[in-house]
Design a protein around this motif. Structure first.
Motif, PDB file in Angstrom:
ATOM      1  N   SER A   1      -2.807   0.899  -3.808  1.00  0.00           N
ATOM      2  CA  SER A   1      -2.317  -0.735  -3.567  1.00  0.00           C
ATOM      3  C   SER A   1      -2.353  -1.728  -4.597  1.00  0.00           C
ATOM      4  O   SER A   1      -3.023  -1.854  -5.353  1.00  0.00           O
TER       5      SER A   1
ATOM      6  N   ASN B   1     -13.727  -1.123 -12.261  1.00  0.00           N
ATOM      7  CA  ASN B   1     -14.126  -0.326 -11.632  1.00  0.00           C
ATOM      8  C   ASN B   1     -14.002   0.467 -11.536  1.00  0.00           C
ATOM      9  O   ASN B   1     -12.967   1.330 -10.919  1.00  0.00           O
TER      10      ASN B   1
ATOM     11  N   SER C   1      -9.389  -6.208 -11.536  1.00  0.00           N
ATOM     12  CA  SER C   1      -8.210  -7.560 -11.012  1.00  0.00           C
ATOM     13  C   SER C   1      -7.205  -7.881 -12.673  1.00  0.00           C
ATOM     14  O   SER C   1      -8.439  -7.861 -13.525  1.00  0.00           O
TER      15      SER C   1
ATOM     16  N   ASP D   1      -4.576  -7.761  -7.628  1.00  0.00           N
ATOM     17  CA  ASP D   1      -5.606  -6.643  -7.587  1.00  0.00           C
ATOM     18  C   ASP D   1      -4.896  -4.870  -7.832  1.00  0.00           C
ATOM     19  O   ASP D   1      -3.841  -4.840  -6.695  1.00  0.00           O
TER      20      ASP D   1
ATOM     21  N   ASP E   1       0.823  -1.640  -0.314  1.00  0.00           N
ATOM     22  CA  ASP E   1       0.056   0.032  -0.217  1.00  0.00           C
ATOM     23  C   ASP E   1       0.408   0.897   0.193  1.00  0.00           C
ATOM     24  O   ASP E   1       1.716   1.557   0.848  1.00  0.00           O
TER      25      ASP E   1
ATOM     26  N   ARG F   1     -12.000   6.512  -7.759  1.00  0.00           N
ATOM     27  CA  ARG F   1     -12.102   5.534  -7.170  1.00  0.00           C
ATOM     28  C   ARG F   1     -11.312   4.540  -8.351  1.00  0.00           C
ATOM     29  O   ARG F   1     -12.709   4.690  -9.021  1.00  0.00           O
ATOM     30  N   THR F   2     -10.480   3.497  -8.562  1.00  0.00           N
ATOM     31  CA  THR F   2     -10.427   2.427  -9.364  1.00  0.00           C
ATOM     32  C   THR F   2     -10.233   1.090  -8.863  1.00  0.00           C
ATOM     33  O   THR F   2      -9.693   1.055  -7.563  1.00  0.00           O
ATOM     34  N   LEU F   3     -10.616   0.204  -9.181  1.00  0.00           N
ATOM     35  CA  LEU F   3     -10.073  -1.012  -8.694  1.00  0.00           C
ATOM     36  C   LEU F   3      -9.877  -2.000 -10.229  1.00  0.00           C
ATOM     37  O   LEU F   3     -10.885  -1.895 -11.069  1.00  0.00           O
TER      38      LEU F   3
ATOM     39  N   ALA G   1      -6.058  -0.894  -6.904  1.00  0.00           N
ATOM     40  CA  ALA G   1      -6.786  -0.434  -6.532  1.00  0.00           C
ATOM     41  C   ALA G   1      -5.893   1.010  -6.461  1.00  0.00           C
ATOM     42  O   ALA G   1      -4.607   1.098  -5.814  1.00  0.00           O
TER      43      ALA G   1
END
Length: 193
Positions: free
Chosen positions: A100, A150, A138, A120, A71, A134-136, A122
Motif C-alpha cells: 500500500s 515499523n 513514512s 506512507d 493498494d 509486516r512493515t510500515l 506499508a
C-alpha cells in the motif's frame, strides 16, 4: 456538551488479473489486484480548546483532508482436495503479499510546515502459512528523510505447548523508529509479543 461531525466521500477502482498454474499440486493460480483510491474527509472544528482530552472523541481535531494512493494484493488460490486422512483441506485463498502506498493533503492547514503528509508505504509478506513480515515506513518528501518505520515478524500458530493453547495464537517481534524534527530526537523500541 460537545459534538463532533465527520463526513466524507471515498472512491476506489479495482484492476485484477488471474494467473493459472498447471504445474503445482497445491495452488491453482495467483490473483493480483491493483486498487487506486481517493478519499475526501471533513471533521468539524470545535472552539472548546479548554476541554481536557478524556478519550478518543475529545482527541479528534477538526480538519479537511484528501487522501490518495494505491493498494496491491497477491492471493494464491488453493486446489480443492483432501489430506491423507480424508479430511477436506482449507480451500480459501492464501494472502501471499499486500502493498500500500498513500499520501494525504491537508486542505485547510499545514502540518510540519507543509500541506502534504508523509508518504506512507506499508507491506505485508507471508511466504509460508502462519509466518508473516509486516512493515510500515513514512517518508517526508520536503525534508528528504525517513520520519518513522515499523517492522514486525510474527508466527501465527495453533496450540503450542503449555503457553499458547488457542487456535489464534501468535508470537511476534517488532521494531519501531520515530524521528522528530531534529536529528537528535529519535525514538527506537523493540518488542516481543
Amino acid at each position: 456538551t460537545r459534538g463532533v461531525f465527520e463526513g466524507g466521500v471515498d472512491a476506489r477502482a479495482k484492476l485484477a488479473r488471474d494467473y493459472a498454474f498447471t504445474d503445482t499440486e497445491q495452488w491453482s493460480g495467483l490473483y493480483h489486484s491493483l486498487e487506486p483510491f481517493a478519499a475526501l474527509r471533513y471533521s468539524n472544528r470545535s472552539s472548546y480548546d479548554d476541554i481536557p482530552l478524556f478519550d478518543r472523541l475529545e482527541a479528534i481535531d477538526g480538519r479537511d483532508v484528501a487522501t490518495y494512493g494505491v493498494d496491491s494484493r497477491f492471493l494464491l488460490r488453493r486446489r480443492p482436495g483432501y489430506d491423507g486422512e480424508g479430511v477436506k483441506k482449507n480451500s480459501g485463498p492464501f494472502e501471499l503479499a499486500r502493498l500500500s502506498l498513500a499520501q494525504s493533503y491537508n486542505i485547510s492547514r499545514e502540518v510540519v510546515d507543509d500541506h502534504f503528509s508523509d508518504i506512507d508505504l506499508a507491506a505485508f509478506v507471508q511466504p509460508v502459512e502462519g509466518f508473516a513480515v509486516r512493515t510500515l515506513a513514512s517518508y517526508n518528501v520536503g525534508a528528504s528523510q525517513l520520519r518513522g518505520a515499523n517492522a514486525s515478524i510474527s508466527w501465527e500458530t495453533g496450540p503450542l505447548g503449555p503457553l499458547l493453547r488457542g487456535n489464534g495464537s501468535r508470537i511476534a517481534a517488532a521494531y519501531r523508529y520515530v524521528r522528530s524534527d531534529t536529528a537528535d530526537d529519535v525514538l527506537q523500541s523493540t518488542e516481543m509479543l
